[in-house]
Design an enzyme around this catalytic site. Structure first.
Site, PDB file in Angstrom:
ATOM      1  N   HIS A 147       0.830  -1.211   0.000  1.00  0.00           N
ATOM      2  CA  HIS A 147       0.000   0.000   0.000  1.00  0.00           C
ATOM      3  C   HIS A 147       0.866   1.263   0.000  1.00  0.00           C
ATOM      4  CE1 HIS A 147      -3.136   2.887   0.957  1.00  0.00           C
ATOM      5  NE2 HIS A 147      -2.365   3.326   1.935  1.00  0.00           N
ATOM      6  N   HIS A 152       1.398   5.052  -2.402  1.00  0.00           N
ATOM      7  CA  HIS A 152       1.702   6.449  -2.049  1.00  0.00           C
ATOM      8  C   HIS A 152       2.945   7.057  -2.685  1.00  0.00           C
ATOM      9  CE1 HIS A 152      -1.405   7.337   0.887  1.00  0.00           C
ATOM     10  NE2 HIS A 152      -1.235   6.144   1.449  1.00  0.00           N
ATOM     11  N   GLU A 192      -6.171   9.183  -0.603  1.00  0.00           N
ATOM     12  CA  GLU A 192      -6.393   7.729  -0.609  1.00  0.00           C
ATOM     13  C   GLU A 192      -7.329   7.271  -1.730  1.00  0.00           C
ATOM     14  OE1 GLU A 192      -4.773   5.549   1.000  1.00  0.00           O
ATOM     15  OE2 GLU A 192      -4.027   6.488   2.823  1.00  0.00           O
ATOM     16  N   SER A 211      -3.429   0.625  -4.822  1.00  0.00           N
ATOM     17  CA  SER A 211      -2.760  -0.505  -4.175  1.00  0.00           C
ATOM     18  C   SER A 211      -3.689  -1.702  -3.993  1.00  0.00           C
ATOM     19  CB  SER A 211      -2.195  -0.070  -2.812  1.00  0.00           C
ATOM     20  OG  SER A 211      -3.234   0.415  -1.989  1.00  0.00           O
TER      21      SER A 211
HETATM   22 FE   LIG Z   1      -2.541   5.177   2.825  1.00  0.00          FE
END
Ligand SMILES: [Fe+2]
Length: 267
Positions: A147, A152, A192, A211
């Site tokens: 993730h 990110h 997100e 992700s």
């Molecule tokens: Fe996150």
């Protein structure tokens, strides 16, 4: 900040003693390096861990090529991630630092929002180093290295995005409780789960979407309501992190999003 490791009772690895021990070691290492040493330790991953990473990475890559936004795809290419091997955070941190002065610190798990935003305000991105359990590669109840790194890090290779993330940190660092909730919602619906319009086509930039192949397929389906990003609406809309997201917002550009973030920053 967690004093000791507490895992969700529904964690797929909860009955795997070897996994728990490994996760505990990452917890100890991450916390010590975040708080004392200030850099990510070199980690030796097993062949099994590299194989899990490769499996997820290859599935995600195919979807990224179709659905991820330009800034993400360019960043991913320039970050130089290997598909068959888990990356070292220290190497990625050096690359990000050379590009736009962003550093990575290891995180033992989820940090408190206040702590997290404090780091962002200093151009530091906390990242986990542990991997989800191999029995269910699609699912993790907590942010893991898939993730954090695949979701990110790539857009941080872009100057506008790096600045936008720092602005979020600066805005939230002195927020009271009510304001903190607004920053958390903004982070959730933009960083997100955000979508962006590129040449009249909706593309993905949210890390929670990029992700997860399940979320990526879901977010562009007709099960989701997608609306133009409206700051007032976003900061007043609650979300449920345990479910696939039924409502998403899209921005026309990162410059637009940066200007919206600035509106929420108090002088
Ligand atoms: Fe996150």
């Amino acid at each position: 900040m967690q004093e000791e490791l507490i895992l969700d009772p529904k964690h797929p690895g909860i009955k795997d003693a070897v996994y728990i021990q490994r996760r505990q070691e990452f917890f100890r290492l991450g916390k010590e390096h975040r708080l004392i040493h200030g850099y990510a330790p070199q980690v030796e991953y097993s062949q099994e861990e590299d194989a899990i990473w490769q499996h997820i990475n290859e599935k995600l890559e195919a979807m990224h090529q179709r659905h991820a936004c330009d800034i993400y795809l360019n960043g991913k290419k320039n970050l130089g991630l290997a598909s068959h091997k888990l990356p070292q955070l220290k190497t990625l941190s050096d690359r990000l630092q050379q590009s736009h002065g962003v550093r990575i610190l290891p995180a033992e798990g989820l940090l408190s929002p206040r702590e997290f935003f404090q780091y962002l305000s200093k151009r530091i991105m906390p990242c986990t180093q542990f991997l989800r359990h191999g029995s269910d590669p699609e699912y993790t109840p907590e942010p893991d290295i898939v993730h954090d790194v695949l979701g990110h890090l790539p857009p941080f290779m872009n100057a506008d995005y790096a600045e936008l993330m720092q602005l979020m940190g600066i805005g939230a660092r002195h927020a009271n409780e009510e304001e903190m909730l607004q920053w958390e919602r903004l982070y959730w619906f933009a960083i997100e789960f955000g979508l962006i319009l590129e040449q009249d086509e909706l593309k993905i930039f949210g890390a929670g979407l990029l992700s997860s192949y399940g979320e990526m397929a879901h977010c562009l389906s007709d099960k989701v309501t997608r609306k133009p990003f409206d700051l007032e609406e976003v900061i007043n809309t609650s979300y449920d992190h345990t479910q696939m997201q039924p409502l998403l917002f899209y921005v026309p550009s990162f410059v637009y999003l940066k200007n919206e973030i600035k509106k929420l920053i108090k002088n």
